[in-house]
Design a protein around this motif. Structure first.
Motif, PDB file in Angstrom:
ATOM      1  N   ILE A 119       3.428   1.749  12.193  1.00  0.00           N
ATOM      2  CA  ILE A 119       2.814   2.432  11.055  1.00  0.00           C
ATOM      3  C   ILE A 119       1.372   1.945  10.899  1.00  0.00           C
ATOM      4  O   ILE A 119       0.461   2.701  10.655  1.00  0.00           O
ATOM      5  N   GLU A 120       1.201   0.659  10.994  1.00  0.00           N
ATOM      6  CA  GLU A 120      -0.061  -0.071  10.935  1.00  0.00           C
ATOM      7  C   GLU A 120      -0.674  -0.151   9.550  1.00  0.00           C
ATOM      8  O   GLU A 120      -0.950  -1.230   9.069  1.00  0.00           O
ATOM      9  N   SER A 121      -0.869   1.000   8.891  1.00  0.00           N
ATOM     10  CA  SER A 121      -1.543   0.928   7.597  1.00  0.00           C
ATOM     11  C   SER A 121      -1.338   2.211   6.782  1.00  0.00           C
ATOM     12  O   SER A 121      -1.305   3.308   7.348  1.00  0.00           O
ATOM     13  N   PRO A 122      -1.211   2.068   5.455  1.00  0.00           N
ATOM     14  CA  PRO A 122      -1.181   3.256   4.597  1.00  0.00           C
ATOM     15  C   PRO A 122      -2.593   3.779   4.337  1.00  0.00           C
ATOM     16  O   PRO A 122      -2.766   4.835   3.705  1.00  0.00           O
ATOM     17  N   ASN A 123      -3.608   3.042   4.799  1.00  0.00           N
ATOM     18  CA  ASN A 123      -5.005   3.430   4.628  1.00  0.00           C
ATOM     19  C   ASN A 123      -5.377   4.398   5.750  1.00  0.00           C
ATOM     20  O   ASN A 123      -5.554   4.005   6.900  1.00  0.00           O
ATOM     21  N   GLU A 124      -5.501   5.683   5.422  1.00  0.00           N
ATOM     22  CA  GLU A 124      -5.766   6.690   6.446  1.00  0.00           C
ATOM     23  C   GLU A 124      -7.085   6.462   7.169  1.00  0.00           C
ATOM     24  O   GLU A 124      -7.205   6.763   8.364  1.00  0.00           O
ATOM     25  N   GLU A 125      -8.076   5.926   6.466  1.00  0.00           N
ATOM     26  CA  GLU A 125      -9.366   5.671   7.117  1.00  0.00           C
ATOM     27  C   GLU A 125      -9.223   4.601   8.191  1.00  0.00           C
ATOM     28  O   GLU A 125      -9.876   4.665   9.236  1.00  0.00           O
ATOM     29  N   SER A 126      -8.364   3.630   7.947  1.00  0.00           N
ATOM     30  CA  SER A 126      -8.129   2.592   8.963  1.00  0.00           C
ATOM     31  C   SER A 126      -7.401   3.169  10.163  1.00  0.00           C
ATOM     32  O   SER A 126      -7.683   2.812  11.310  1.00  0.00           O
ATOM     33  N   LEU A 157       2.982  -3.446  10.684  1.00  0.00           N
ATOM     34  CA  LEU A 157       1.833  -3.237   9.809  1.00  0.00           C
ATOM     35  C   LEU A 157       0.722  -4.201  10.212  1.00  0.00           C
ATOM     36  O   LEU A 157       0.999  -5.326  10.656  1.00  0.00           O
ATOM     37  N   ILE A 158      -0.510  -3.773  10.070  1.00  0.00           N
ATOM     38  CA  ILE A 158      -1.667  -4.597  10.443  1.00  0.00           C
ATOM     39  C   ILE A 158      -2.661  -4.624   9.293  1.00  0.00           C
ATOM     40  O   ILE A 158      -2.918  -3.589   8.660  1.00  0.00           O
ATOM     41  N   VAL A 159      -3.222  -5.786   9.036  1.00  0.00           N
ATOM     42  CA  VAL A 159      -4.315  -5.909   8.070  1.00  0.00           C
ATOM     43  C   VAL A 159      -5.529  -6.474   8.800  1.00  0.00           C
ATOM     44  O   VAL A 159      -5.393  -7.250   9.741  1.00  0.00           O
ATOM     45  N   GLY A 160      -6.719  -6.040   8.346  1.00  0.00           N
ATOM     46  CA  GLY A 160      -7.947  -6.545   8.947  1.00  0.00           C
ATOM     47  C   GLY A 160      -8.784  -5.497   9.657  1.00  0.00           C
ATOM     48  O   GLY A 160      -9.767  -5.824  10.337  1.00  0.00           O
ATOM     49  N   PHE A 161      -8.426  -4.210   9.484  1.00  0.00           N
ATOM     50  CA  PHE A 161      -9.251  -3.154  10.067  1.00  0.00           C
ATOM     51  C   PHE A 161     -10.607  -3.107   9.361  1.00  0.00           C
ATOM     52  O   PHE A 161     -10.761  -3.607   8.229  1.00  0.00           O
ATOM     53  N   ASP A 162     -11.581  -2.467   9.975  1.00  0.00           N
ATOM     54  CA  ASP A 162     -12.920  -2.388   9.393  1.00  0.00           C
ATOM     55  C   ASP A 162     -12.913  -1.685   8.046  1.00  0.00           C
ATOM     56  O   ASP A 162     -13.737  -1.985   7.171  1.00  0.00           O
ATOM     57  N   ASN A 163     -12.010  -0.720   7.868  1.00  0.00           N
ATOM     58  CA  ASN A 163     -11.947   0.014   6.609  1.00  0.00           C
ATOM     59  C   ASN A 163     -11.045  -0.633   5.572  1.00  0.00           C
ATOM     60  O   ASN A 163     -10.834  -0.080   4.496  1.00  0.00           O
ATOM     61  N   ASP A 164     -10.509  -1.798   5.887  1.00  0.00           N
ATOM     62  CA  ASP A 164      -9.669  -2.532   4.934  1.00  0.00           C
ATOM     63  C   ASP A 164     -10.537  -3.365   3.998  1.00  0.00           C
ATOM     64  O   ASP A 164     -11.365  -4.162   4.446  1.00  0.00           O
ATOM     65  N   LYS A 165     -10.305  -3.162   2.711  1.00  0.00           N
ATOM     66  CA  LYS A 165     -10.938  -3.983   1.685  1.00  0.00           C
ATOM     67  C   LYS A 165      -9.867  -4.889   1.078  1.00  0.00           C
ATOM     68  O   LYS A 165      -8.680  -4.749   1.410  1.00  0.00           O
ATOM     69  N   PRO A 166     -10.220  -5.816   0.197  1.00  0.00           N
ATOM     70  CA  PRO A 166      -9.210  -6.722  -0.364  1.00  0.00           C
ATOM     71  C   PRO A 166      -8.031  -6.039  -1.036  1.00  0.00           C
ATOM     72  O   PRO A 166      -6.967  -6.655  -1.179  1.00  0.00           O
ATOM     73  N   ASP A 167      -8.172  -4.762  -1.407  1.00  0.00           N
ATOM     74  CA  ASP A 167      -7.044  -4.087  -2.037  1.00  0.00           C
ATOM     75  C   ASP A 167      -5.979  -3.637  -1.027  1.00  0.00           C
ATOM     76  O   ASP A 167      -4.921  -3.139  -1.405  1.00  0.00           O
ATOM     77  N   ILE A 168      -6.244  -3.823   0.279  1.00  0.00           N
ATOM     78  CA  ILE A 168      -5.282  -3.383   1.291  1.00  0.00           C
ATOM     79  C   ILE A 168      -3.964  -4.130   1.177  1.00  0.00           C
ATOM     80  O   ILE A 168      -2.895  -3.585   1.492  1.00  0.00           O
ATOM     81  N   PHE A 169      -4.002  -5.367   0.702  1.00  0.00           N
ATOM     82  CA  PHE A 169      -2.779  -6.166   0.648  1.00  0.00           C
ATOM     83  C   PHE A 169      -1.800  -5.597  -0.389  1.00  0.00           C
ATOM     84  O   PHE A 169      -0.599  -5.489  -0.129  1.00  0.00           O
ATOM     85  N   ALA A 170      -2.323  -5.205  -1.533  1.00  0.00           N
ATOM     86  CA  ALA A 170      -1.470  -4.572  -2.553  1.00  0.00           C
ATOM     87  C   ALA A 170      -0.989  -3.211  -2.055  1.00  0.00           C
ATOM     88  O   ALA A 170       0.150  -2.803  -2.321  1.00  0.00           O
ATOM     89  N   MET A 171      -1.840  -2.500  -1.313  1.00  0.00           N
ATOM     90  CA  MET A 171      -1.444  -1.199  -0.759  1.00  0.00           C
ATOM     91  C   MET A 171      -0.285  -1.349   0.223  1.00  0.00           C
ATOM     92  O   MET A 171       0.666  -0.559   0.218  1.00  0.00           O
ATOM     93  N   GLN A 172      -0.352  -2.392   1.062  1.00  0.00           N
ATOM     94  CA  GLN A 172       0.723  -2.614   2.031  1.00  0.00           C
ATOM     95  C   GLN A 172       2.036  -2.952   1.327  1.00  0.00           C
ATOM     96  O   GLN A 172       3.111  -2.456   1.706  1.00  0.00           O
ATOM     97  N   THR A 173       1.960  -3.778   0.298  1.00  0.00           N
ATOM     98  CA  THR A 173       3.168  -4.149  -0.457  1.00  0.00           C
ATOM     99  C   THR A 173       3.784  -2.931  -1.133  1.00  0.00           C
ATOM    100  O   THR A 173       5.007  -2.732  -1.096  1.00  0.00           O
ATOM    101  N   LYS A 174       2.952  -2.111  -1.739  1.00  0.00           N
ATOM    102  CA  LYS A 174       3.431  -0.887  -2.404  1.00  0.00           C
ATOM    103  C   LYS A 174       4.031   0.068  -1.376  1.00  0.00           C
ATOM    104  O   LYS A 174       5.084   0.684  -1.614  1.00  0.00           O
ATOM    105  N   PHE A 175       3.376   0.194  -0.242  1.00  0.00           N
ATOM    106  CA  PHE A 175       3.874   1.089   0.806  1.00  0.00           C
ATOM    107  C   PHE A 175       5.249   0.651   1.294  1.00  0.00           C
ATOM    108  O   PHE A 175       6.149   1.479   1.467  1.00  0.00           O
TER     109      PHE A 175
END
Length: 566
Positions: free
Chosen positions: A281-288, A323-341
């Motif tokens: 899945i990698e990320s719920p952040n579509e930009e990432s 799941l992966i964190v640390g993409f260029d489009n990830d900001k500090p809010d990505i961690f809460a997004m991953q938990t919610k996802f």
């Protein structure tokens, strides 16, 4: 004739290794790396081959010194142990052959110590080397000119493994993936054109696993459905074998999210008794996702990311994810997004990892050009990637919090209960036409899972050292039984999730308590999902190093953060 030992080095604690759960389950390792038995099968009969997995037995260097050739394989997370083993062997004058995923991407890492190295796949180069070795005219480096024709791969020698010490077996149907994820080394090593074995080859391997007493196996393909049209007739043959033989094997595998778009394919997988799929899945952040070129996860067909996952779950195939964190489009809010996802996805087993740039991948090349690679082998932040929109300290702290949140008992079991109890997940494999028409087979499987449930419950209560966790497991299990007692397979697999939770919880606890020592080893001890996959599938040329793949000098289920995910 040569006496040959092929060694798979010890793994450090990782997501895929399930090291903390091994004692509970009564095993020593999760599954064998696929390259070992494949390399043995590729070795001409005139030679004597011994397979040694340090994860199930200690290395005896005095014994190894008696072999004519010692092959060593390994992934990046094994590189430190590989180096120790090679240095010890060379100090004893041993001829060392080296292959696997790590040397494939970092050929100079071992400073010329090995007598010969294998880069990439090794179906043709390993036999070639052995022939040239006999005449004393072997090369220093081998790399196949062409990718392996999978229809020529022999049946791996599973009989040479100490199978009783593994939680489950491993096998491979195909290699390669059609997608172009920037961080993935699978497409670099195996290419973007999936190559598939013949159904007859796979059936032979199934018979071999069955004869070794295996009941569960991981199909280590990085993307089983990379070629949907090509894999369907193969799955049909496997399904018919399962139906003829009363479903002796249960499978897990890896697949891309577009699985949800093809109900015929999901039905075939269910008929093959594939009960769970690992999906990147990698990320719920579509930009990432767009940034890393994981376009298959963002296309509109099939609905949203969550809707696609739910379609597969509701069909009756369980989903694990990376799941992966640390993409260029990830900001500090990505961690809460991953938990919610994770909560909304109902996925209990998630491998969360820091983005890591593997040599020879497009990501590595790009970040190196941008000056955003930590080239130090001892990376205190757990990754060689220097993030773009947060500090390295923030990324590391956020990653650890995400892991902590994911495997806090109440949070983990709330996800699991949502799927298993509230939404009444049922395995489609046990509702296929073949099962419905055979009441005696249904009874046999129900008996197996009922007895298995009792045995696992006893092991879990006896083997979990943490009293509070035992209480939580007991309460959650009793609650499940009250609601799903008529479905023994669901009850059985729920218990396996308890054991797997213990491993993840323990691993996360150690990481939180010792962040500097534990997180600094993430890059080395937690293999990226993709690497793990690689190893299991490629027939490592003599030194494979991942979960259970095939025989490739580079190869890959599934230890730590397997970077498999399609």
């Amino acid at each position: 004739m040569a006496t040959i030992a092929i060694v798979n080095p010890l793994f450090e604690v990782s997501y895929w290794g399930m090291e903390h759960a091994q004692a509970i389950m009564g095993t020593r390792a999760n599954m064998p790396v696929a390259s070992l038995p494949l390399l043995a099968a590729l070795t001409p009969e005139e030679h004597d081959v011994t397979l040694i997995d340090e994860n199930v037995e200690p290395l005896d260097f005095d014994r190894l010194a008696q072999f004519d050739i010692v092959g060593v394989t390994g992934m990046s997370v094994q590189r430190f142990r590989m180096d120790e083993i090679i240095q010890e062997l060379k100090s004893r004058g041993v001829f060392v052959a080296l292959g696997g995923p790590w040397v494939t991407v970092e050929e100079d890492y071992f400073h010329g110590l090995p007598d010969v190295i294998f880069v990439g796949e090794a179906e043709t180069t390993w036999p070639q080397f052995l022939e040239e070795w006999k005449t004393g005219d072997h090369q220093k480096r081998y790399e196949q000119a062409d990718r392996t024709d999978m229809t020529t791969v022999p049946t791996p020698r599973h009989d040479l493994l100490k199978n009783k010490h593994y939680m489950f077996g491993s096998l491979q149907f195909s290699r390669g993936c059609p997608f172009q994820c920037e961080f993935c080394d699978i497409i670099v090593t195996f290419g973007r054109k999936p190559r598939i074995k013949l159904a007859s080859q796979i059936i032979n391997e199934l018979e071999c696993l069955r004869s070794e007493g295996m009941r569960i196996a991981f199909i280590v393909d990085d993307n089983l459905i990379g070629n949907k049209r090509g894999i369907k007739p193969v799955l049909e043959e496997v399904a018919q074998w399962q139906e003829r033989n009363g479903y002796p094997l249960a499978f897990m595998t890896e697949a891309s999210l577009d699985l949800c778009e093809d109900e015929e394919l999901m039905e075939l997988m269910a008929r093959c008794n594939i009960q769970a799929v690992f999906i990147g899945i990698e990320s719920p952040n579509e930009e990432s996702l767009k940034e890393t070129k994981k376009f298959q996860n963002v296309r509109e067909r099939g609905g949203t990311l969550l809707e696609k996952i739910h379609q597969i779950q509701d069909f009756g195939i369980e989903v694990w994810c990376g799941l992966i964190v640390g993409f260029d489009n990830d900001k500090p809010d990505i961690f809460a997004m991953q938990t919610k996802f994770l909560k909304e996805s109902r996925i209990a087993l998630a491998m969360v990892g820091l983005l890591h740039a593997i040599p020879k991948t497009p990501l590595h090349a790009r970040l190196r050009q941008e000056g955003r690679l930590d080239l130090n082998d001892d990376q205190p932040f757990g990754t060689n990637v220097i993030p773009k929109q947060m500090s390295r300290e923030t990324l590391r702290a956020g990653y650890m919090k995400t892991m902590f949140d994911a495997y806090t008992p109440d949070v983990y079991f709330d996800r699991l209960d949502q799927l298993y109890i509230q939404d009444r997940f049922r395995l489609r494999a046990f509702e296929t036409e073949a099962f419905r028409k055979r009441p005696l087979m249904r009874l046999r499987h129900a008996t197996f899972y009922t007895v298995g449930f009792g045995v696992l419950f006893w092991k879990l209560m006896r083997g979990t050292p943490d009293r509070e966790l035992r209480k939580i497991y007991r309460q959650r299990i009793f609650n499940l039984v009250r609601h799903r007692f008529t479905n023994p397979s669901v009850c059985f697999y729920y218990l396996t999730k308890c054991a797997m939770h213990y491993h993840q919880h323990k691993m996360t606890q150690q990481m939180i308590e010792h962040p500097d020592t534990f997180v600094s080893t993430i890059g080395k001890s937690m293999r990226t999902r993709r690497e793990a996959t690689i190893e299991q599938q490629a027939p490592l040329p003599v030194l494979r190093n991942d979960p259970p793949h095939t025989a490739s000098a580079a190869e890959c289920p599934p230890h730590a953060s397997r970077s498999h995910s399609r």
